[in-house]
Design a protein around this motif. Structure first.
Motif: not given
Length: 112
Positions: A43-66
């Motif tokens: 499979k292709e490489r998949e993005w899970i999520g990112t944490i910014s330099s200010l510690s804000t986070t963003d996640y792939a919808d399919s993985l949020k919560g886990r």
């Protein structure tokens, strides 16, 4: 020279948890965002999520919560906490810093 080293992977039973670490050197860690990715066999490489330099986070919808990403700037490290692991989470997990530098990856295998 920028280096990223992932660790913490292994074999876990379904439903289990793991915390992966990404240790950085050669870079002013607290200035950069850190992303986590994974690549399953065939499979292709998949993005899970990112944490910014200010510690804000963003996640792939399919993985949020886990999956939860955190960082410790004093240790120049980022972490990926994974709960409720499933066989389909089996992959090599990578971190990426500053949108440019990749680690070598750590294998996570979910199997009974």
């Amino acid at each position: 020279q920028v280096q990223l080293v992932e660790s913490g992977g292994g074999l876990v039973q379904p439903g289990g948890s793991l915390r992966l670490s990404c240790a950085a050197s050669g870079i002013i860690f607290n200035k950069y965002s850190v992303g986590w990715y994974r690549q399953a066999p065939g499979k292709e490489r998949e993005w899970i999520g990112t944490i910014s330099s200010l510690s804000t986070t963003d996640y792939a919808d399919s993985l949020k919560g886990r999956f939860t990403i955190s960082r410790d700037n004093a240790k120049s490290a980022a972490y990926l906490r994974m709960n409720g692991l499933k066989p389909e989470d089996t992959a090599v997990y990578y971190c990426k810093i500053g949108g440019t530098f990749w680690g070598q990856g750590t294998q996570v295998t979910i199997s009974s």
